[in-house]
Design a protein around this motif. Structure first.
Motif, mmCIF file in Angstrom:
data_model
loop_
_atom_site.group_PDB
_atom_site.id
_atom_site.type_symbol
_atom_site.label_atom_id
_atom_site.label_comp_id
_atom_site.label_asym_id
_atom_site.label_seq_id
_atom_site.Cartn_x
_atom_site.Cartn_y
_atom_site.Cartn_z
ATOM 1 N N VAL A 1 4.566 13.128 9.689
ATOM 2 C CA VAL A 1 3.679 12.723 8.593
ATOM 3 C C VAL A 1 3.028 13.943 7.948
ATOM 4 O O VAL A 1 2.896 14.022 6.724
ATOM 5 C CB VAL A 1 2.610 11.732 9.107
ATOM 6 C CG1 VAL A 1 1.545 11.482 8.038
ATOM 7 C CG2 VAL A 1 3.259 10.416 9.510
ATOM 8 N N ILE B 1 -4.191 11.799 10.185
ATOM 9 C CA ILE B 1 -3.046 11.498 11.041
ATOM 10 C C ILE B 1 -3.194 12.133 12.417
ATOM 11 O O ILE B 1 -2.652 11.637 13.411
ATOM 12 C CB ILE B 1 -1.728 11.948 10.374
ATOM 13 C CG1 ILE B 1 -0.503 11.538 11.216
ATOM 14 C CG2 ILE B 1 -1.717 13.432 10.123
ATOM 15 C CD1 ILE B 1 -0.365 10.066 11.471
ATOM 16 N N TYR C 1 -1.834 5.430 2.935
ATOM 17 C CA TYR C 1 -1.095 6.426 2.161
ATOM 18 C C TYR C 1 -0.549 5.807 0.873
ATOM 19 O O TYR C 1 -0.541 4.575 0.704
ATOM 20 C CB TYR C 1 0.077 6.975 2.982
ATOM 21 C CG TYR C 1 -0.355 7.648 4.254
ATOM 22 C CD1 TYR C 1 -0.874 8.932 4.243
ATOM 23 C CD2 TYR C 1 -0.262 6.982 5.481
ATOM 24 C CE1 TYR C 1 -1.289 9.550 5.417
ATOM 25 C CE2 TYR C 1 -0.681 7.585 6.656
ATOM 26 C CZ TYR C 1 -1.188 8.869 6.614
ATOM 27 O OH TYR C 1 -1.609 9.470 7.774
ATOM 28 N N LEU D 1 -0.286 3.194 7.874
ATOM 29 C CA LEU D 1 0.474 3.903 8.903
ATOM 30 C C LEU D 1 1.191 2.907 9.799
ATOM 31 O O LEU D 1 2.337 3.148 10.209
ATOM 32 C CB LEU D 1 -0.473 4.785 9.730
ATOM 33 C CG LEU D 1 0.160 5.565 10.883
ATOM 34 C CD1 LEU D 1 1.217 6.540 10.368
ATOM 35 C CD2 LEU D 1 -0.912 6.320 11.673
#
Length: 381
Positions: A137, A153, A166, A105
């Motif tokens: 996201v 998230i 991810y 992220l």
């Protein structure tokens, strides 16, 4: 290969119009059904709508291009411009990656910091900015443009140092539609629509008529510019009725000022009005109030109200019908309720705003709602 039946075509069109795309990995049976009907579906979509069907080894996608973009056609979970801006920047980041590439992220955040149009305006210590990225996201995951490997998230909203892992999917490179020219060659977003507008004009009114009927809740005769379209509806009424009755569950309805597709019974596959939300019940009651007052309408069946006149209408509905509403709406202020109802009415093309004025469109008074006699007696109305 045998020609698809009308029932199969109806199921195929429903699936294509009601889904962004059909992924083979998620729904292999549906994917193969559509693949077998590919030739028939392409024939119908090109002939009536002028729309392209993309058939990939891993997904099928109908490129749904509206005649005229509407505000309600956006991503429903997004709330402001920042959401869309971050989404576009995130798409660019994903497209720069290879399929199955892993990323953190924090890597995405760094890329957003670099590519966001106004870098000074982006501040991850700001809660509103963090929640904007959470929505982005979440949408990317929902669209299967990337997969979550580890981390929720939602926790980023509380802590900008939160990390998650991810993976880029195959679909990331196929989300955006392709253009004949490099996108940087277009001056603005209006130029992006020129190619499709040229195709629409080259095929008379047919593609415009069928697209608008299928993609909009109602088509309204709003000005002289729409007269040619309504002339087409009137002249081709039999053909339009026949097509939609054979290949969809819809019926075609045409009045002087409005054209729309209607359902005789509710179907789970579709989004329709009126549905179950309380706000739809209130809009029906509002429509009944408007019909009883019969406001002055122009040559196109539209009634223009001031903000104060709109508030007065809402207040009358509150006084006469609020007893049957849910607690949320019973306790809502008139101003807040007026805004909520206006947003919903605009989304269904039952009303629109012009400056401080509220324009009631012809389709609104097609509806009417009231409580049953038993309920009214119970409430002493």
């Amino acid at each position: 290969m045998a020609t698809a039946s009308e029932e199969q075509i109806q199921e195929g069109l429903t699936c294509l119009f009601e889904n962004y795309w059909i992924l083979r990995a998620d729904n292999p049976e549906r994917y193969h059904q559509l693949r077998r009907m590919e030739k028939d579906l392409k024939r119908v979509l090109d002939d009536r709508f002028g729309l392209r069907l993309h058939v990939h080894t891993q997904f099928i996608k109908l490129e749904k291009i509206p005649v005229e973009p509407k505000s309600w056609m956006g991503i429903t979970d997004f709330q402001d411009v920042m959401d869309y801006t971050l989404f576009a920047c995130a798409l660019a980041f994903l497209e720069s990656k290879e399929q199955n590439d892993y990323f953190l992220l924090s890597h995405l955040v760094e890329e957003l910091n670099e590519n966001y149009p106004d870098r000074e305006a982006l501040d991850w210590t700001n809660y509103r900015h963090r929640t904007s990225l959470v929505r982005v996201v979440t949408q990317l995951l929902k669209l299967h443009l990337m997969d979550r490997i580890e981390g929720d998230i939602g926790r980023f909203a509380q802590n900008e140092q939160f990390e998650a892992l991810y993976r880029v999917t195959l679909y990331a490179r196929y989300f955006m539609r392709t253009y004949p020219e490099d996108i940087y060659q277009y001056k603005d977003w209006h130029a992006l629509t020129h190619e499709d507008n040229d195709r629409l004009e080259a095929h008379g009114r047919r593609w415009e008529a069928y697209r608008r009927l299928m993609m909009e809740p109602v088509v309204t005769r709003t000005s002289e510019n729409s007269e040619q379209l309504f002339n087409y509806f009137r002249v081709q009424r039999r053909s339009i009725e026949d097509f939609f009755e054979r290949t969809t569950p819809f019926s075609f309805e045409l009045t002087r000022d409005a054209a729309m597709l209607t359902l005789s019974e509710r179907k789970q596959s579709y989004t329709y009005f009126p549905a179950q939300p309380v706000i739809h019940d209130i809009l029906l009651q509002l429509a009944a109030q408007i019909r009883s007052q019969d406001p002055v309408r122009d040559a196109y069946g539209q009634a223009t109200l001031s903000r104060q006149e709109w508030l007065s209408l809402i207040q009358n509905v509150q006084q006469t019908a609020a007893a049957g509403w849910s607690k949320e709406f019973r306790e809502m202020t008139t101003d807040r309720l007026a805004d909520r109802l206006l947003d919903e009415a605009c989304a269904w093309q039952l009303a629109e705003t012009r400056g401080d004025q509220v324009i009631l469109l012809p389709a609104l008074v097609r509806f009417s709602g009231r409580y049953s006699d038993d309920f009214q007696k119970k409430e002493g109305k």
